[in-house]
Design a protein around this motif. Structure first.
Motif, short mmCIF file in Angstrom:
data_model
loop_
_atom_site.label_atom_id
_atom_site.label_comp_id
_atom_site.label_asym_id
_atom_site.label_seq_id
_atom_site.Cartn_x
_atom_site.Cartn_y
_atom_site.Cartn_z
N THR A 162 0.83 -1.21 0.00
CA THR A 162 0.00 0.00 0.00
C THR A 162 0.87 1.26 0.00
O THR A 162 0.59 2.21 -0.73
N PHE A 163 1.92 1.27 0.80
CA PHE A 163 2.81 2.43 0.84
C PHE A 163 3.46 2.66 -0.51
O PHE A 163 3.53 3.79 -0.99
N LEU A 164 3.96 1.61 -1.13
CA LEU A 164 4.62 1.76 -2.43
C LEU A 164 3.65 2.24 -3.50
O LEU A 164 3.99 3.09 -4.32
N LEU A 165 2.44 1.71 -3.50
CA LEU A 165 1.46 2.14 -4.49
C LEU A 165 0.96 3.56 -4.22
O LEU A 165 0.80 4.35 -5.15
N ARG A 166 0.73 3.89 -2.95
CA ARG A 166 0.22 5.22 -2.61
C ARG A 166 1.26 6.30 -2.85
O ARG A 166 0.95 7.41 -3.26
N SER A 167 2.52 5.99 -2.58
CA SER A 167 3.60 6.95 -2.78
C SER A 167 4.11 6.95 -4.22
O SER A 167 4.93 7.77 -4.57
N TRP A 168 3.64 6.02 -5.00
CA TRP A 168 4.03 5.86 -6.39
C TRP A 168 5.53 5.63 -6.51
O TRP A 168 6.22 6.19 -7.34
N LEU A 169 6.05 4.76 -5.61
CA LEU A 169 7.46 4.38 -5.61
C LEU A 169 7.59 3.02 -6.28
O LEU A 169 7.76 2.01 -5.63
N LEU A 170 7.48 3.04 -7.59
CA LEU A 170 7.52 1.80 -8.35
C LEU A 170 8.69 1.84 -9.33
O LEU A 170 9.16 2.93 -9.70
N PRO A 171 9.16 0.69 -9.79
CA PRO A 171 10.24 0.69 -10.77
C PRO A 171 9.83 1.43 -12.05
O PRO A 171 8.72 1.25 -12.55
N GLY A 172 10.72 2.28 -12.55
CA GLY A 172 10.46 2.99 -13.78
C GLY A 172 9.73 4.30 -13.63
O GLY A 172 9.53 5.03 -14.60
N VAL A 173 9.33 4.66 -12.41
CA VAL A 173 8.61 5.91 -12.18
C VAL A 173 9.64 7.02 -11.97
O VAL A 173 10.63 6.85 -11.26
N SER A 174 9.42 8.18 -12.57
CA SER A 174 10.38 9.27 -12.46
C SER A 174 10.33 9.92 -11.07
O SER A 174 9.31 9.87 -10.38
#
Length: 177
Positions: free
Chosen positions: A123-135
């Motif tokens: 949830t934290f990774l999705l909510r913060s938009w900390l995903l591979p390939g994201v600027s």
């Protein structure tokens, strides 16, 4: 010629001390200026209240994930130990879930912790938009080391007042974009 919509200025107030940062954010809010975001190298106690950031609902998510883990663990143990392959362990037959519930408690606790921890991380990774390939969304890379940044988006009339407040509260640098 200006359009009907006011031109928006982005102001970055950079601080080198978290105490000055809190003073600046409080002064901006008292003047009626909305703080868009604050970037810090570490969590600053009381900054979310000073900036007017609402409380998070992540605790509700953690509770839901934990209850899901406990429910799935209970279903798994009922199926394996009661329905599919009941065993007589130490002279205690497993004919119902209620009779063996106390023995299942440590496993249920671990299932709840496991699902809550993994669910919160996802949830934290999705909510913060900390995903591979994201600027990167950080406006100044110094905020990952030792600087604090207050991000303001204001019209031309409010930008002079905001700059004065930032300067007075101890900002070492004020940039307008």
């Amino acid at each position: 010629m200006k359009s009907k919509r006011m031109m928006s200025n982005t102001i970055h107030g950079i601080f080198d001390d978290d105490d000055h940062l809190k003073v600046g954010v409080k002064a901006l809010r008292q003047a009626g200026i909305e703080v868009k975001d604050v970037f810090c190298p570490y969590p600053v106690h009381g900054l979310d209240d000073a900036a007017g950031i609402p409380r998070t609902r992540l605790a509700i998510c953690a509770f839901i994930y934990a209850m899901t883990g406990i429910s799935l663990g209970l279903l798994m143990m009922w199926y394996m130990m009661i329905l599919d392959w009941p065993m007589d362990i130490g002279g205690k037959p497993s004919f119902s879930l209620i009779e063996n519930l106390t023995a299942f408690m440590p496993i249920l606790f671990e299932c709840g912790v496991f699902c809550a921890a993994h669910g919160m991380a996802i949830t934290f990774l999705l909510r913060s938009w900390l995903l591979p390939g994201v600027s990167n969304k950080n406006p100044d890379p110094r905020t990952t080391d030792d600087m604090f940044l207050v991000l303001l988006e204001l019209d031309e009339n409010g930008s002079n007042e905001a700059k004065a407040i930032l300067q007075k509260s101890g900002a070492i640098e004020i940039n307008e974009k």
